[in-house]
Design a protein around this motif. Structure first.
Motif, PDB file in Angstrom:
ATOM      1  N   ILE A 172     -12.992  -7.797  55.281  1.00  0.00           N
ATOM      2  CA  ILE A 172     -13.357  -6.660  54.885  1.00  0.00           C
ATOM      3  C   ILE A 172     -13.539  -6.425  53.325  1.00  0.00           C
ATOM      4  O   ILE A 172     -12.527  -7.053  52.562  1.00  0.00           O
ATOM      5  CB  ILE A 172     -12.338  -5.508  55.438  1.00  0.00           C
ATOM      6  N   CYS A 173     -14.614  -5.711  52.939  1.00  0.00           N
ATOM      7  CA  CYS A 173     -14.769  -5.584  51.490  1.00  0.00           C
ATOM      8  C   CYS A 173     -14.491  -4.152  51.258  1.00  0.00           C
ATOM      9  O   CYS A 173     -15.324  -3.267  51.849  1.00  0.00           O
ATOM     10  CB  CYS A 173     -15.762  -6.109  50.841  1.00  0.00           C
ATOM     11  N   PHE A 174     -13.627  -3.739  50.330  1.00  0.00           N
ATOM     12  CA  PHE A 174     -13.328  -2.282  50.098  1.00  0.00           C
ATOM     13  C   PHE A 174     -13.995  -2.051  48.591  1.00  0.00           C
ATOM     14  O   PHE A 174     -13.365  -2.670  47.663  1.00  0.00           O
ATOM     15  CB  PHE A 174     -12.032  -1.648  50.004  1.00  0.00           C
ATOM     16  N   LEU A 175     -15.064  -1.248  48.752  1.00  0.00           N
ATOM     17  CA  LEU A 175     -15.675  -0.767  47.541  1.00  0.00           C
ATOM     18  C   LEU A 175     -15.572   0.669  47.179  1.00  0.00           C
ATOM     19  O   LEU A 175     -15.795   1.460  48.282  1.00  0.00           O
ATOM     20  CB  LEU A 175     -17.184  -1.085  47.637  1.00  0.00           C
ATOM     21  N   GLY A 176     -15.256   0.935  45.784  1.00  0.00           N
ATOM     22  CA  GLY A 176     -15.604   2.576  45.197  1.00  0.00           C
ATOM     23  C   GLY A 176     -16.830   2.289  45.109  1.00  0.00           C
ATOM     24  O   GLY A 176     -17.981   1.540  45.125  1.00  0.00           O
ATOM     25  N   THR A 177     -17.261   3.638  44.726  1.00  0.00           N
ATOM     26  CA  THR A 177     -18.950   4.108  44.251  1.00  0.00           C
ATOM     27  C   THR A 177     -18.918   5.383  43.405  1.00  0.00           C
ATOM     28  O   THR A 177     -18.029   6.260  43.460  1.00  0.00           O
ATOM     29  CB  THR A 177     -19.695   4.418  45.208  1.00  0.00           C
ATOM     30  N   ASN A 178     -19.952   4.930  42.550  1.00  0.00           N
ATOM     31  CA  ASN A 178     -20.258   6.320  41.507  1.00  0.00           C
ATOM     32  C   ASN A 178     -21.091   7.476  42.016  1.00  0.00           C
ATOM     33  O   ASN A 178     -21.164   8.241  41.491  1.00  0.00           O
ATOM     34  CB  ASN A 178     -20.574   5.802  40.350  1.00  0.00           C
ATOM     35  N   GLY A 179     -21.864   6.742  43.235  1.00  0.00           N
ATOM     36  CA  GLY A 179     -22.999   7.640  43.473  1.00  0.00           C
ATOM     37  C   GLY A 179     -23.019   7.004  45.146  1.00  0.00           C
ATOM     38  O   GLY A 179     -22.993   6.040  45.308  1.00  0.00           O
ATOM     39  N   VAL A 180     -22.982   8.189  46.027  1.00  0.00           N
ATOM     40  CA  VAL A 180     -23.429   7.728  47.439  1.00  0.00           C
ATOM     41  C   VAL A 180     -24.075   8.989  47.937  1.00  0.00           C
ATOM     42  O   VAL A 180     -23.964  10.015  47.943  1.00  0.00           O
ATOM     43  CB  VAL A 180     -22.043   7.505  48.514  1.00  0.00           C
ATOM     44  N   SER A 181     -25.380   8.334  48.792  1.00  0.00           N
ATOM     45  CA  SER A 181     -26.118   9.557  49.195  1.00  0.00           C
ATOM     46  C   SER A 181     -26.926   8.825  50.324  1.00  0.00           C
ATOM     47  O   SER A 181     -27.031   7.784  50.767  1.00  0.00           O
ATOM     48  CB  SER A 181     -27.463   9.777  48.138  1.00  0.00           C
ATOM     49  N   ALA A 182     -26.911   9.916  51.378  1.00  0.00           N
ATOM     50  CA  ALA A 182     -27.450   9.335  52.673  1.00  0.00           C
ATOM     51  C   ALA A 182     -28.984   8.862  52.549  1.00  0.00           C
ATOM     52  O   ALA A 182     -29.430   7.775  53.438  1.00  0.00           O
ATOM     53  CB  ALA A 182     -27.559  10.794  53.516  1.00  0.00           C
ATOM     54  N   GLY A 183     -29.944   9.469  51.706  1.00  0.00           N
ATOM     55  CA  GLY A 183     -31.142   8.793  51.323  1.00  0.00           C
ATOM     56  C   GLY A 183     -31.173   7.587  50.564  1.00  0.00           C
ATOM     57  O   GLY A 183     -31.798   6.887  50.569  1.00  0.00           O
ATOM     58  N   LYS A 184     -30.306   7.850  49.211  1.00  0.00           N
ATOM     59  CA  LYS A 184     -30.568   6.722  48.506  1.00  0.00           C
ATOM     60  C   LYS A 184     -29.537   5.646  48.318  1.00  0.00           C
ATOM     61  O   LYS A 184     -29.527   4.708  47.506  1.00  0.00           O
ATOM     62  CB  LYS A 184     -30.357   7.223  46.927  1.00  0.00           C
ATOM     63  N   GLY A 185     -28.305   5.828  49.279  1.00  0.00           N
ATOM     64  CA  GLY A 185     -27.234   4.778  49.572  1.00  0.00           C
ATOM     65  C   GLY A 185     -26.467   4.713  48.215  1.00  0.00           C
ATOM     66  O   GLY A 185     -26.124   5.624  47.731  1.00  0.00           O
ATOM     67  N   ILE A 186     -25.845   3.500  48.173  1.00  0.00           N
ATOM     68  CA  ILE A 186     -24.859   3.497  47.084  1.00  0.00           C
ATOM     69  C   ILE A 186     -25.427   2.960  45.884  1.00  0.00           C
ATOM     70  O   ILE A 186     -26.231   2.124  45.523  1.00  0.00           O
ATOM     71  CB  ILE A 186     -23.918   2.145  47.659  1.00  0.00           C
ATOM     72  N   THR A 187     -25.052   3.803  44.977  1.00  0.00           N
ATOM     73  CA  THR A 187     -25.638   3.592  43.328  1.00  0.00           C
ATOM     74  C   THR A 187     -24.342   3.703  42.386  1.00  0.00           C
ATOM     75  O   THR A 187     -23.588   3.980  42.556  1.00  0.00           O
ATOM     76  CB  THR A 187     -26.743   4.809  43.091  1.00  0.00           C
ATOM     77  N   ASP A 188     -25.021   3.108  40.968  1.00  0.00           N
ATOM     78  CA  ASP A 188     -23.871   2.893  40.163  1.00  0.00           C
ATOM     79  C   ASP A 188     -24.909   2.917  38.702  1.00  0.00           C
ATOM     80  O   ASP A 188     -25.928   3.043  38.725  1.00  0.00           O
ATOM     81  CB  ASP A 188     -23.264   1.708  40.076  1.00  0.00           C
ATOM     82  N   SER A 189     -24.047   2.964  37.503  1.00  0.00           N
ATOM     83  CA  SER A 189     -24.846   3.487  36.320  1.00  0.00           C
ATOM     84  C   SER A 189     -24.545   2.060  35.351  1.00  0.00           C
ATOM     85  O   SER A 189     -24.864   2.088  34.452  1.00  0.00           O
ATOM     86  CB  SER A 189     -23.954   4.411  35.618  1.00  0.00           C
ATOM     87  N   ASP A 190     -24.150   1.147  35.939  1.00  0.00           N
ATOM     88  CA  ASP A 190     -23.706  -0.069  35.248  1.00  0.00           C
ATOM     89  C   ASP A 190     -24.419  -1.223  35.731  1.00  0.00           C
ATOM     90  O   ASP A 190     -23.926  -1.713  36.778  1.00  0.00           O
ATOM     91  CB  ASP A 190     -22.069  -0.365  35.098  1.00  0.00           C
ATOM     92  N   TRP A 191     -25.268  -1.821  35.190  1.00  0.00           N
ATOM     93  CA  TRP A 191     -26.221  -3.299  35.607  1.00  0.00           C
ATOM     94  C   TRP A 191     -25.245  -4.324  36.040  1.00  0.00           C
ATOM     95  O   TRP A 191     -25.241  -4.707  37.210  1.00  0.00           O
ATOM     96  CB  TRP A 191     -27.064  -3.421  34.887  1.00  0.00           C
ATOM     97  N   GLU A 192     -24.069  -4.477  35.398  1.00  0.00           N
ATOM     98  CA  GLU A 192     -23.282  -5.537  35.523  1.00  0.00           C
ATOM     99  C   GLU A 192     -22.351  -5.150  36.902  1.00  0.00           C
ATOM    100  O   GLU A 192     -22.029  -6.241  37.578  1.00  0.00           O
ATOM    101  CB  GLU A 192     -22.273  -5.929  34.118  1.00  0.00           C
ATOM    102  N   ILE A 193     -21.898  -4.135  36.950  1.00  0.00           N
ATOM    103  CA  ILE A 193     -21.197  -3.750  38.266  1.00  0.00           C
ATOM    104  C   ILE A 193     -22.112  -3.913  39.347  1.00  0.00           C
ATOM    105  O   ILE A 193     -21.390  -4.174  40.391  1.00  0.00           O
ATOM    106  CB  ILE A 193     -20.558  -2.526  37.905  1.00  0.00           C
ATOM    107  N   VAL A 194     -23.332  -3.238  39.190  1.00  0.00           N
ATOM    108  CA  VAL A 194     -24.007  -3.514  40.339  1.00  0.00           C
ATOM    109  C   VAL A 194     -24.203  -4.838  41.012  1.00  0.00           C
ATOM    110  O   VAL A 194     -24.226  -5.204  42.025  1.00  0.00           O
ATOM    111  CB  VAL A 194     -25.409  -2.853  40.322  1.00  0.00           C
TER     112      VAL A 194
END
Length: 255
Positions: A172-194
Motif C-alpha cells: 500500500i502507498c499512502f499519499l496526501g494531496t493538495n487537490g482532489v476532485s471527482a472529475g479532475k482526480g488528484i492534483t498538486d501545485s509542485d512539479w517535482e512533487i507530482v
C-alpha cells in the motif's frame, strides 16, 4: 478552482489566505492574486504582514503553512482532529507483515504516531519527519527513500528519489494531496512533487489517498492521476456522507 473573491477588506483577505495556506500547505502569490481579484503587490504585502505576525512562512513566490514545518506543534496543526480520524482509518488498513510506502505531511505524521509497537511492518517513506516518528515503534522497519530534500514540502524529491521508487514494490502507498476532485482526480501545485507521487503510485499494489474533507472538490494546476488510478479515498467523513456523493460514482473505495 476557487471562484475569485471581490472587494474583500484586508482582514478578510488575511483570513482567506491563512485558510488556503493551512489547507494546501503552500500557496502561490499569483494564484492568490486571481482568487482575491487583487494585484500581486497587494498579495505580497498581505503575506509580509502575516509572516511578521507568525501566521505563515513567507517563501519566494508565495507562503507555507507553519503547521507543516518542523518542529510540529499540535496547537499549530490545521484541522488536527479530522487528520487524526483520517490517520486512524488508514491505520486499520495496515496488516502485520505488509510493506508500506508513505508520503509526508501532517496527516502522515499522525498516522506514524499511531502505529502500535507490536505491528511488524516495513515502511518506506520519502519524508524524514515521518521516518523519525515511525522509528519510535519497535516493530517498524523504516527505510528512508533518499534524494534532495525539498525545503517547501520537507520530503525527498528529484531523480534519485524517483529512481529508488522504480526499484521497489509495496502493498500500500499512502499519499496526501493538495487537490482532489471527482472529475479532475488528484492534483498538486509542485512539479517535482507530482513526479514523485506518480512514481509512488506505480510502485504500489494499492494507492490510498488521505485527505480531510475540506480539500474535496479542489483542483491544483498539475495532475498526478485520475481517481481510477487509486484504490481508496480516506476522509474523516462517513462514506455515505452527502459530500462524497460524486466520489461514490467514481471507481474508488470510500473509507
Amino acid at each position: 478552482m476557487l471562484t475569485p473573491t471581490v472587494n474583500l477588506l484586508k482582514k478578510e483577505r488575511h483570513a482567506f489566505i491563512i485558510k488556503q495556506v493551512n489547507l494546501h500547505n503552500k500557496v502561490l502569490s499569483s494564484d492568490l492574486s486571481q482568487q482575491l481579484n487583487v494585484s500581486e503587490d497587494t498579495v505580497r504585502r498581505d503575506l509580509n504582514e502575516l509572516a511578521e505576525t507568525g501566521k505563515v512562512l513567507k517563501v519566494h513566490g508565495g507562503a507555507l503553512s507553519r503547521s507543516f514545518h518542523f518542529p510540529f506543534r499540535d496547537s499549530e496543526t490545521y484541522a488536527l482532529d479530522s487528520k487524526k480520524e483520517v490517520a486512524r482509518k488508514a491505520l486499520g488498513m495496515i496488516k502485520d507483515g505488509m510493506v508500506i510506502l508513505t508520503a509526508g505531511g501532517t496527516t502522515m505524521i499522525e498516522l506514524a504516531r499511531m502505529v502500535p509497537d507490536d505491528l511488524r511492518v516495513t515502511f518506506f517513506t520519502i519524508s524524514p519527519l515521518v521516518a523519525l516518528e515511525l522509528n519510535e515503534h519497535a516493530g517498524a522497519e523504516v527505510i528512508l527513500v533518499g534524494g534532495q530534500l525539498s525545503k517547501n514540502s520537507q520530503v525527498n524529491i528529484g531523480s534519485q528519489t524517483v529512481s529508488f521508487l522504480h526499484e521497489i514494490q509495496v502493498d500500500i502507498c499512502f499519499l496526501g494531496t493538495n487537490g482532489v476532485s471527482a472529475g479532475k482526480g488528484i492534483t498538486d501545485s509542485d512539479w517535482e512533487i507530482v513526479q514523485v507521487k506518480k512514481a509512488m503510485i506505480k510502485s504500489a499494489n494499492r494507492s490510498v489517498i488521505l485527505s480531510i474533507s475540506e480539500k474535496l472538490d479542489s483542483v491544483q494546476p498539475m495532475k498526478v492521476c485520475g481517481l481510477n488510478q487509486v484504490s481508496a479515498l480516506v476522509t474523516e467523513l462517513d462514506p455515505q456522507d452527502k459530500q462524497l456523493a460524486a466520489y461514490r460514482n467514481a471507481s474508488v473505495q470510500l473509507i
